[in-house]
Enzyme design. Structure first.
Site, mmCIF file in Angstrom:
data_model
loop_
_atom_site.group_PDB
_atom_site.id
_atom_site.type_symbol
_atom_site.label_atom_id
_atom_site.label_comp_id
_atom_site.label_asym_id
_atom_site.label_seq_id
_atom_site.Cartn_x
_atom_site.Cartn_y
_atom_site.Cartn_z
ATOM 1 N N ASP A 211 -49.993 5.398 42.052
ATOM 2 C CA ASP A 211 -50.409 4.567 43.173
ATOM 3 C C ASP A 211 -49.146 4.093 43.880
ATOM 4 O O ASP A 211 -48.029 4.504 43.544
ATOM 5 C CB ASP A 211 -51.265 3.389 42.704
ATOM 6 N N HIS A 285 -51.569 5.924 49.144
ATOM 7 C CA HIS A 285 -51.148 5.314 47.868
ATOM 8 C C HIS A 285 -49.938 6.057 47.304
ATOM 9 O O HIS A 285 -49.863 6.327 46.100
ATOM 10 C CB HIS A 285 -52.311 5.300 46.879
ATOM 11 N N GLU A 352 -58.351 5.470 51.280
ATOM 12 C CA GLU A 352 -57.546 4.448 51.957
ATOM 13 C C GLU A 352 -56.239 5.005 52.532
ATOM 14 O O GLU A 352 -55.188 4.380 52.451
ATOM 15 C CB GLU A 352 -57.256 3.293 50.995
#
Length: 717
Positions: A211, A285, A352
């Site tokens: 991440d 990420h 995202e």
């Protein structure tokens, strides 16, 4: 005469006499006298079996000295039997021998059958127990059900009522995701966690390994991924002040998993019928990887360099670039990943990915024109498709979060739906297999009781909410529902620094997940499940599982009476728009850290029904936390009240949060303490009871002032 158990409710014959011949036929095991009355408890298995039938008579007394008899040369049966024997020894104090050969009265028999994968049969008579299965998973799960029946009472020989079970799982994918990127957990803890998963008949361990905040997985061709990307300085004044004497710099936090350690975890999980599914999050990420290897990022846009592995949570704009060189890097990473993890599925994220950098990058825009792609969402579909095809060419399949349906669809991929259930519905309509893991109900980093001030997100996700979730959403046809291959609960650990907090948030809600994933919908019954939790909690105690003991407490408790400490989670939030329970960034003098309940956008608390008839002397424990949330344009919605001093003030108002404060506390002294500080305020006398509004002023958004607790006593005369 028998009774069929379809919703878990079973009447069990108790107080049965054990015959002298049965009592003496148990291979020298401890047995009661021939006239002893044995009460066999009501069967309490979690998850509830698909079918359970009880006999009108007969009790099997499982005791030390008995054997688990396995077929000659059957490695699967022996491996499962060894595990169950060890489990009975550790949790019940029973010593059983695993052997081949002929069974004797009082033994447990494992026998081969034609049952499907993970299915099993279990029959219990006064002479013993028999587990039949066609696979290792079936033997293991049949043994686990027997272990549960044997651990419904205290130590010693275990009375088990005669019964017959035919059982098989509802879903093939019964998953749990653990985020090891935001905070590292030890290999020993991961193994223990896998042990506990297997006792709930869960079979997929989704391991979130990369991440923005860390890259945990060793890749030998790119050592800086872990050497640099696996470590960071956490946000906040506390970590910045924690100087490592060896380096003279702030101490790094983190950890990495070597390839040997990950292979060890994979083998350990396989021995408990659990498949480890790794996740490498792409194309967003990516901050830790881009910090380790800057050429992987969008290098032709000013200001995109990642200066350090970040310690903020939320959504960063850092993306991998789309060059051929970056795809070679990612393919090499996947080669090493596939060599470690034999799982059919590899999770590649896809969530995202804010496209700001791609929109500004001349190189990415040129690549899009070359490919005939006109928008960045479609470019992400192309990006993910290249990697999905690479996995497919190597006999593997890609899983992605539901964003992989935006801008098109990635062929031959499975969709994990996290933004509610719509992604699953859309995926099934398009012919993709899908796994339900929706927020907030399957996000177990949310609190589980309205009285809970433990770290995590502040939305309430109750145990019953997990239990009652529908994995085949309305709007799916029968054909589309066949694409639902399973259900999964996720735990993101931004606010869960410790392994103990991970266990606390998972348990006991993981029991509800297990029944949701295993038991046929018609066989689930909440009230019956609750009755079966009592022996389950006793098992957790024996196993050392630090579960949340307030998980079934869903009635909001009244706040403590005036004069006692009232903690922040026992007060009302003024807005409750994004509730969070966060750890303090610094430890107090005793080494412990406070947990603060706050609203991300408007930290403001209401102390209700204060008796100010004699005035009030208020003690307030305050702290500061870093504003370490990447919330993009939403940052403009965060309330920052202008201070009168460089340090900020605590303001207390009566009846509402508007108007002039009745008390203002200067926070200069508190600002010099990275942990909590107790400050004092004197409130004027008012007639009757009043609600008090407590809020802070501060010079900027970072750090943010927060409350720990408040104590209000009558003003001194």
């Amino acid at each position: 005469m028998t009774s069929r158990w379809s919703a878990g409710a079973v009447a069990v014959a108790a107080g049965l006499l054990v015959s002298a011949c049965s009592a003496t036929a148990m291979n020298g095991a401890q047995t009661p006298s021939a006239v002893a009355r044995i009460d066999a408890p009501r069967p309490a298995i979690i998850p509830a079996p698909a079918s359970l039938t009880t006999a009108t008579s007969g009790v099997y007394l499982l005791a030390s000295g008995a054997s688990i008899v396995v077929p000659a040369g059957d490695a699967d049966a022996k491996k499962a039997a060894d595990h169950i024997a060890d489990l009975l020894q550790r949790t019940r104090g029973l010593t059983l021998t695993v052997r081949e050969g002929d069974a004797r009265p009082g033994d447990v028999v494992f026998a081969r059958s034609q049952d499907a994968e993970d299915a099993y049969g279990l029959s219990v008579t006064s002479d013993g127990a028999r587990v039949t299965a066609g696979s290792f998973g079936g033997f293991l799960y049949g043994g686990v059900s027997l272990w549960q029946l044997a651990t419904q009472t205290s130590d010693g020989p275990a009375p088990i009522a005669a019964l017959t079970i035919q059982d098989a799982p509802r879903f093939g994918w019964r998953g749990v995701m653990l985020d090891s990127a935001r905070h590292y957990q030890s290999v020993e803890f991961i193994k223990q966690f896998i042990d506990w998963m297997s006792l709930h008949k869960l079979n997929r361990f989704h391991w979130h390994l990369t991440d923005d905040q860390a890259w945990r997985m060793e890749i030998k061709q790119y050592p800086r991924l872990t050497e640099v990307g696996g470590w960071r300085v956490d946000a906040g004044a506390g970590p910045r002040a924690d100087i490592d004497p060896a380096t003279g710099k702030p101490r790094l936090t983190g950890g990495v998993y070597t390839q040997d350690q990950m292979r060890d975890v994979v083998a350990y999980a396989a021995a408990r019928n659990i498949t480890v599914v790794p996740e490498i999050d792409l194309p967003g990420h990516a901050s830790a990887a881009v910090h380790a290897y800057p050429e992987l990022g969008v290098t032709d846009v000013p200001g995109t360099a990642v200066g350090a592995v970040p310690g903020d949570w939320g959504i960063y704009v850092t993306l991998f670039n789309t060059s051929d060189e970056t795809f070679r890097f990612l393919e090499n990473v996947l080669d090493e990943t596939m060599a470690i993890f034999p799982s059919r599925f590899i999770h590649l994220g896809g969530d995202e990915a804010v496209k700001d950098e791609w929109k500004k990058s001349p190189a990415v825009q040129a690549r899009m024109r070359e490919l005939g792609i006109t928008d960045e969402n479609t470019m992400q579909i192309w990006f993910m498709t290249q990697l999905s095809n690479y996995l497919k060419a190597h006999g593997r399949e890609m899983i992605g979060w539901d964003e992989i349906l935006e801008g098109g669809q990635v062929p031959d991929s499975t969709v994990m739906s996290w933004r509610g259930v719509d992604g699953a519905v859309q995926a099934a309509r398009l012919g993709h297999d899908t796994i339900l893991a929706p927020a907030p109900m399957m996000y177990l980093n949310n609190i589980q009781s309205p009285n809970d001030g433990s770290p995590g997100r502040g939305d309430l996700v109750t145990m019953q909410g997990v239990y009652d979730f529908n994995p085949t959403p309305d709007g799916m046809t029968e054909e589309q529902s066949r694409h639902v291959i399973g259900v999964q609960a996720n735990l993101w650990v931004e606010h869960l620094r410790t392994e103990e907090s991970v266990v606390y948030m998972f348990y006991p809600r993981i029991a509800a997940l297990s029944e949701l994933a295993w038991t046929p919908a018609a066989g689930r019954n909440w009230q019956d499940f609750v009755t079966r939790l009592t022996p389950q909690f006793a098992r957790y105690d024996r196993l050392g599982i630090g579960y949340a003991r307030n998980a079934l407490d869903q009635t909001k408790l009244p706040p403590p009476p005036q004069g006692q400490r009232r903690y922040d989670h026992q007060m009302r939030s003024c807005n409750n728009s994004v509730p969070l329970n966060v750890f303090d960034d610094a430890a107090g003098p005793d080494g412990t850290r406070a947990t603060f309940s706050m609203d991300l956008f408007n930290p403001c608390w209401m102390y209700d029904a204060a008796d100010l008839s004699s005035g009030g002397q208020m003690q307030i424990s305050v702290g500061q936390v870093p504003f370490n949330w990447q919330i993009l344009h939403d940052i403009d919605n965060v309330k920052v009240r202008k201070p009168a001093t460089p340090y900020g003030e605590l303001e207390i108002r009566v009846d509402s949060c508007e108007g002039a404060p009745v008390a203002v506390v200067n926070l200069e002294a508190a600002s010099r303490n990275n942990a909590t500080t107790v400050v004092n305020a004197t409130l004027p006398a008012q007639t009757g009871r009043h609600n008090l509004c407590l809020m802070f002023t501060q010079p900027g958004i970072d750090p943010t002032w927060v409350l720990d607790w408040v104590r209000l006593a009558p003003a001194a005369n």
